[in-house]
Motif scaffolding. Structure first.
Motif, PDB file in Angstrom:
ATOM      1  N   ARG A  75       0.829  -0.953   0.068  1.00 39.46           N
ATOM      2  CA  ARG A  75      -0.071   0.033  -0.013  1.00 39.46           C
ATOM      3  C   ARG A  75       0.719   1.189  -0.140  1.00 39.46           C
ATOM      4  N   ARG A  76       2.027   1.150   0.735  1.00 40.98           N
ATOM      5  CA  ARG A  76       2.781   2.513   0.785  1.00 40.98           C
ATOM      6  C   ARG A  76       3.604   2.755  -0.602  1.00 40.98           C
ATOM      7  N   GLU A  78       2.256   1.708  -3.402  1.00 44.40           N
ATOM      8  CA  GLU A  78       1.216   2.158  -4.294  1.00 44.40           C
ATOM      9  C   GLU A  78       1.132   3.691  -4.245  1.00 44.40           C
ATOM     10  N   ALA A  79       1.043   4.207  -2.842  1.00 43.79           N
ATOM     11  CA  ALA A  79       0.790   5.250  -2.527  1.00 43.79           C
ATOM     12  C   ALA A  79       2.080   6.515  -3.027  1.00 43.79           C
ATOM     13  N   ARG A  81       3.705   5.773  -5.662  1.00 47.02           N
ATOM     14  CA  ARG A  81       3.900   6.081  -6.980  1.00 47.02           C
ATOM     15  C   ARG A  81       2.685   7.014  -7.525  1.00 47.02           C
ATOM     16  N   GLU A  82       1.718   7.313  -6.632  1.00 44.47           N
ATOM     17  CA  GLU A  82       0.579   8.151  -7.064  1.00 44.47           C
ATOM     18  C   GLU A  82       0.961   9.661  -7.138  1.00 44.47           C
TER      19      GLU A  82
END
Length: 82
Positions: A75-76, A78-79, A81-82
């Protein structure tokens, strides 16, 4: 398998024989797990049910990875990359 005859009384209650309760480690007020399996009623202590789930999880995760930490890391990433 040991068996004993018991009666179902008012309200659908049945008494688990004392020897069975002792063998299962069940005391008054304890929670038990009741399952219906192919026409058979099975009663397990809550601690027994938890142990069974823990054993099953170990089978599914034999190398002992901490899956919650892997999920948090994903999740970290993914965050980031956003």
């Amino acid at each position: 398998m040991q068996s004993q005859r018991v009666k179902v009384v008012e309200g659908g209650k049945l008494v688990i024989p004392a020897a069975f309760r002792r063998a299962m480690g069940i005391a008054p007020g304890d929670t038990v797990i009741v399952e219906l399996d192919e026409g058979e009623l099975r009663v397990r202590s809550l601690s027994s049910a938890i142990r069974r789930v823990q054993e099953r999880m170990r089978e599914l995760n034999p190398d002992g990875r901490i899956l919650s930490e892997e999920l948090i890391a994903d999740r970290r990433a993914e965050a980031a990359r956003e």
